[in-house]
Design a protein around this motif. Structure first.
Motif, PDB file in Angstrom:
ATOM      1  N   LEU A   3       0.829  -1.206   0.000  1.00 32.81           N
ATOM      2  CA  LEU A   3       0.000   0.000   0.000  1.00 32.81           C
ATOM      3  C   LEU A   3       0.861   1.252   0.000  1.00 32.81           C
ATOM      4  CD1 LEU A   3      -2.772   1.322   0.154  1.00 32.81           C
ATOM      5  CD2 LEU A   3      -2.672   1.119   2.653  1.00 32.81           C
ATOM      6  N   ASP A   4       1.922   1.249   0.843  1.00 35.80           N
ATOM      7  CA  ASP A   4       2.840   2.398   0.853  1.00 35.80           C
ATOM      8  C   ASP A   4       3.436   2.617  -0.523  1.00 35.80           C
ATOM      9  OD1 ASP A   4       4.448   2.635   4.131  1.00 35.80           O
ATOM     10  OD2 ASP A   4       2.437   3.151   3.450  1.00 35.80           O
ATOM     11  N   GLY A   5       3.814   1.523  -1.190  1.00 37.18           N
ATOM     12  CA  GLY A   5       4.408   1.637  -2.515  1.00 37.18           C
ATOM     13  C   GLY A   5       3.444   2.229  -3.516  1.00 37.18           C
ATOM     14  N   GLN A   6       2.162   1.847  -3.426  1.00 33.53           N
ATOM     15  CA  GLN A   6       1.166   2.396  -4.327  1.00 33.53           C
ATOM     16  C   GLN A   6       0.984   3.896  -4.086  1.00 33.53           C
ATOM     17  OE1 GLN A   6      -2.180  -0.066  -3.380  1.00 33.53           O
ATOM     18  NE2 GLN A   6      -1.669  -1.636  -4.882  1.00 33.53           N
ATOM     19  N   ILE A   7       0.888   4.268  -2.802  1.00 33.12           N
ATOM     20  CA  ILE A   7       0.739   5.690  -2.480  1.00 33.12           C
ATOM     21  C   ILE A   7       1.958   6.461  -2.959  1.00 33.12           C
ATOM     22  CG2 ILE A   7       0.566   7.358  -0.592  1.00 33.12           C
ATOM     23  CD1 ILE A   7      -0.990   5.251   0.966  1.00 33.12           C
ATOM     24  N   PHE A   8       3.152   5.882  -2.717  1.00 32.64           N
ATOM     25  CA  PHE A   8       4.392   6.571  -3.106  1.00 32.64           C
ATOM     26  C   PHE A   8       4.422   6.813  -4.604  1.00 32.64           C
ATOM     27  CE2 PHE A   8       8.636   7.923  -2.123  1.00 32.64           C
ATOM     28  CZ  PHE A   8       9.357   7.688  -3.279  1.00 32.64           C
ATOM     29  N   ALA A   9       4.108   5.771  -5.385  1.00 26.85           N
ATOM     30  CA  ALA A   9       4.145   5.902  -6.837  1.00 26.85           C
ATOM     31  C   ALA A   9       3.123   6.920  -7.322  1.00 26.85           C
ATOM     32  CB  ALA A   9       3.908   4.548  -7.499  1.00 26.85           C
ATOM     33  N   THR A  10       1.971   6.959  -6.640  1.00 23.60           N
ATOM     34  CA  THR A  10       0.904   7.851  -7.071  1.00 23.60           C
ATOM     35  C   THR A  10       1.158   9.294  -6.658  1.00 23.60           C
ATOM     36  OG1 THR A  10      -0.691   6.048  -6.877  1.00 23.60           O
ATOM     37  CG2 THR A  10      -1.582   8.281  -6.930  1.00 23.60           C
ATOM     38  N   CYS A 223      13.927  15.634  -1.979  1.00 24.29           N
ATOM     39  CA  CYS A 223      14.111  14.494  -2.889  1.00 24.29           C
ATOM     40  C   CYS A 223      15.090  13.470  -2.333  1.00 24.29           C
ATOM     41  CB  CYS A 223      14.594  14.990  -4.258  1.00 24.29           C
ATOM     42  SG  CYS A 223      13.370  15.957  -5.166  1.00 24.29           S
ATOM     43  N   ARG A 224      15.974  13.886  -1.420  1.00 22.43           N
ATOM     44  CA  ARG A 224      16.879  12.932  -0.781  1.00 22.43           C
ATOM     45  C   ARG A 224      16.070  11.875  -0.022  1.00 22.43           C
ATOM     46  NH1 ARG A 224      21.915  16.467   1.753  1.00 22.43           N
ATOM     47  NH2 ARG A 224      21.967  18.113   0.177  1.00 22.43           N
ATOM     48  N   ALA A 225      15.036  12.329   0.687  1.00 23.20           N
ATOM     49  CA  ALA A 225      14.202  11.400   1.445  1.00 23.20           C
ATOM     50  C   ALA A 225      13.380  10.518   0.510  1.00 23.20           C
ATOM     51  CB  ALA A 225      13.286  12.173   2.390  1.00 23.20           C
ATOM     52  N   PHE A 226      12.870  11.089  -0.584  1.00 28.69           N
ATOM     53  CA  PHE A 226      12.101  10.291  -1.546  1.00 28.69           C
ATOM     54  C   PHE A 226      12.983   9.177  -2.123  1.00 28.69           C
ATOM     55  CE2 PHE A 226       9.901  14.563  -2.689  1.00 28.69           C
ATOM     56  CZ  PHE A 226       9.235  14.563  -1.478  1.00 28.69           C
ATOM     57  N   TYR A 227      14.209   9.543  -2.457  1.00 26.00           N
ATOM     58  CA  TYR A 227      15.125   8.568  -3.050  1.00 26.00           C
ATOM     59  C   TYR A 227      15.461   7.464  -2.046  1.00 26.00           C
ATOM     60  CZ  TYR A 227      19.084   6.668  -5.641  1.00 26.00           C
ATOM     61  OH  TYR A 227      19.940   5.820  -6.305  1.00 26.00           O
ATOM     62  N   GLU A 228      15.750   7.856  -0.809  1.00 28.09           N
ATOM     63  CA  GLU A 228      16.068   6.853   0.202  1.00 28.09           C
ATOM     64  C   GLU A 228      14.872   5.934   0.446  1.00 28.09           C
ATOM     65  OE1 GLU A 228      17.534   6.486   4.857  1.00 28.09           O
ATOM     66  OE2 GLU A 228      16.247   8.136   4.221  1.00 28.09           O
ATOM     67  N   SER A 263       4.997  11.940   5.230  1.00 21.58           N
ATOM     68  CA  SER A 263       4.125  11.660   6.361  1.00 21.58           C
ATOM     69  C   SER A 263       2.750  12.281   6.158  1.00 21.58           C
ATOM     70  CB  SER A 263       4.751  12.185   7.659  1.00 21.58           C
ATOM     71  OG  SER A 263       3.904  11.974   8.763  1.00 21.58           O
ATOM     72  N   ALA A 264       2.708  13.506   5.613  1.00 20.21           N
ATOM     73  CA  ALA A 264       1.432  14.177   5.365  1.00 20.21           C
ATOM     74  C   ALA A 264       0.583  13.432   4.343  1.00 20.21           C
ATOM     75  CB  ALA A 264       1.688  15.608   4.893  1.00 20.21           C
ATOM     76  N   LEU A 265       1.224  12.608   3.516  1.00 16.94           N
ATOM     77  CA  LEU A 265       0.511  11.822   2.506  1.00 16.94           C
ATOM     78  C   LEU A 265       0.218  10.405   2.995  1.00 16.94           C
ATOM     79  CD1 LEU A 265       2.561  12.926  -0.629  1.00 16.94           C
ATOM     80  CD2 LEU A 265       0.208  13.583  -0.089  1.00 16.94           C
ATOM     81  N   GLY A 266       0.567  10.124   4.240  1.00 14.16           N
ATOM     82  CA  GLY A 266       0.320   8.795   4.788  1.00 14.16           C
ATOM     83  C   GLY A 266       1.385   7.780   4.448  1.00 14.16           C
ATOM     84  N   ILE A 267       2.557   8.250   4.050  1.00 12.61           N
ATOM     85  CA  ILE A 267       3.653   7.354   3.677  1.00 12.61           C
ATOM     86  C   ILE A 267       4.600   7.225   4.869  1.00 12.61           C
ATOM     87  CG2 ILE A 267       5.568   6.963   2.082  1.00 12.61           C
ATOM     88  CD1 ILE A 267       4.050   8.795   0.089  1.00 12.61           C
ATOM     89  N   SER A 268       4.732   6.035   5.393  1.00  9.39           N
ATOM     90  CA  SER A 268       5.557   5.806   6.584  1.00  9.39           C
ATOM     91  C   SER A 268       7.025   5.667   6.195  1.00  9.39           C
ATOM     92  CB  SER A 268       5.086   4.535   7.295  1.00  9.39           C
ATOM     93  OG  SER A 268       5.911   4.242   8.396  1.00  9.39           O
ATOM     94  N   HIS A 269       7.880   6.437   6.862  1.00  3.06           N
ATOM     95  CA  HIS A 269       9.322   6.382   6.618  1.00  3.06           C
ATOM     96  C   HIS A 269      10.034   6.458   7.957  1.00  3.06           C
ATOM     97  CE1 HIS A 269      12.954   6.935   4.100  1.00  3.06           C
ATOM     98  NE2 HIS A 269      13.398   7.602   5.149  1.00  3.06           N
TER      99      HIS A 269
END
Length: 451
Positions: A3-10, A223-228, A263-269
């Motif tokens: 689910l996280d992966g789907q949200i991330f891609a979207t 973008c550093r966090a997105f990439y990681e 985090s604001a988009l519901g993506i756990s990191h």
């Protein structure tokens, strides 16, 4: 896909491009959404970016990244976050500069106004912005009469600049001058530059964009966090320490902005801790952290070791144990005194863990063989002869990590991610010569050269 992966891609990932900007263009917009230019800024373009086209994707193509394992040290796994992929700059500032110039072009197309982008800098921000403007002109995304770049740097860091169309064309060199300041205090470029920018805003038909607002960099460094998140080891419960050699810690604050955006988009990191690494000439962020932690300024009792002609201290594990000079200016890239970002960074370390450490040239040289051994595992090998290095930020960074591990300052973390700032070698043939730069000493000198 999770689910996280789907949200991330979207919500974050746009394409499969190797460019951080193109790949995470949706993320760039999300990271920009709640940012506004500093209230004190007389002018800054809004956070609006062009629609991706083939030309814009080519323009953004140099904003690459990689995660390179550096091996293990005392049981601590180390990884380099390499954001120095652009051969025209070799600095992490590439991503921010490309986005800033894209915003400028958007403003120009929307309003018809001309923009003069002005930045005082130790070097890295300046060369990255010049490279971004050059790329925009070469790809005909804008024209020389509508967008120009003026930089002000200490004369001592001219070696970082690279020749491109802005130096080799007489007309473009006149419109986009490299200004150098020969004074003894490198930090004066900010004082002089700000005075010029404030006066120039009322004396030219161009929009003068004084570009040092941290918001300009937070978006890119998110973008550093997105990439990681997409490519790193982000196992739940696996505590990482993010380390960076810093002047004002823009990169780490931007990385945290990326975590907050997800985090604001519901993506756990997983939330990492932070390790600040500085040198003695400008150790203000380390000192701020220690003062807030202990309630007192760090007091160091330096003692001269006459036999070796070095200064030593054992009062604080956060400072060099040995140095040739107690006010040593190890790397002129880091020249900011009393950065306004210190309280925010101290708060992050206090909340999430980590530490802060100062390194000396002597320590860097003592560690150089070990540091080189680890970097030779990556695609950023160091020269056998350290005299070939024209920037010490990477060596400072890993030396600070090794010292922190040895001194117990990195306890509680399973691994370290070192953010690479810049990597330069002495390459006289690629550096502009003195006839291609203008020396200035005051705001009035800048005005004569620019307006």
């Amino acid at each position: 896909m999770s689910l996280d992966g789907q949200i991330f891609a979207t919500k974050i990932r746009t394409t499969d491009s190797d460019s951080l900007i193109t790949r995470y263009y949706r993320g760039v917009w999300e990271a920009s959404r709640h940012l506004t230019p500093a209230a004190s800024a007389s002018f800054a373009p809004e956070f609006s970016y062009p629609k991706l086209t083939d030309a814009w994707e080519e323009y953004f193509a140099v904003a690459g990244a990689s995660l390179s394992p550096l091996g293990s040290y005392s049981g601590c796994d180390m990884v380099l976050l390499d954001l120095m992929k652009n051969p025209g700059t070799r600095t992490t500032k590439t991503t921010a500069s490309l986005l800033m110039v894209a915003r400028a072009v958007q403003h120009i197309k929307r309003t018809g106004e001309s923009i003069l982008l002005f930045t005082p800098s130790s070097g890295n921000k300046a060369i990255a912005l010049r490279d971004a403007v050059a790329r925009a002109l070469e790809l005909k995304l804008t024209t020389p009469d509508k967008l120009r770049i003026v930089t002000l740097t200490p004369a001592a860091t001219l070696y970082k600049f690279r020749r491109n169309i802005l130096t080799e064309s007489d007309g473009l060199r006149f419109l986009n001058p490299i200004l150098v300041y020969p004074g003894p205090d490198a930090g004066d470029v900010k004082r002089i530059g700000k005075a010029f920018a404030e006066a120039a805003a009322a004396n030219t038909s161009e929009r003068v964009w004084y570009s040092l607002d941290i918001a300009n960099y937070k978006v890119a460094d998110a973008c550093r966090a997105f990439y990681e998140h997409e490519f790193g080891d982000v196992r739940s419960g696996h505590r990482l320490l993010h380390a960076h050699a810093v002047s004002s810690a823009y990169g780490l604050l931007g990385y945290q902005h990326g975590i907050n955006t997800m985090s604001a988009l519901g993506i756990s990191h997983p939330q990492p801790g932070y390790l600040l690494i500085q040198h003695l000439a400008t150790s203000d962020m380390v000192r701020h952290y220690l003062k807030e932690k202990t309630g007192a300024e760090p007091q160091l009792n330096w003692k001269l070791n006459n036999a070796e002609d070095i200064y030593e201290q054992r009062d604080s594990l956060h400072f060099p144990q040995a140095t040739w000079s107690v006010q040593e200016n190890l790397e002129p890239t880091f020249y900011t005194h009393n950065p306004p970002t210190a309280p925010e960074m101290t708060s992050l370390i206090s909340k999430h863990g980590g530490s802060a450490v100062v390194v000396s040239l002597l320590e860097c040289l003592q560690r150089y063989g070990t540091v080189r051994h680890h970097f030779n595992r990556s695609d950023r090998p160091l020269p056998a002869d350290p005299r070939q290095l024209a920037e010490w930020s990477l060596v400072m960074g890993l030396t600070g990590v090794l010292n922190s591990v040895d001194r117990g300052l990195a306890r509680g973390f399973e691994g370290v991610i070192l953010h690479g700032s810049g990597m330069y070698f002495a390459e006289p043939g690629q550096t502009p010569d003195r006839s291609q730069v203008t020396e200035v000493r005051s705001p009035e000198d800048i005005a004569k050269a620019v307006l």
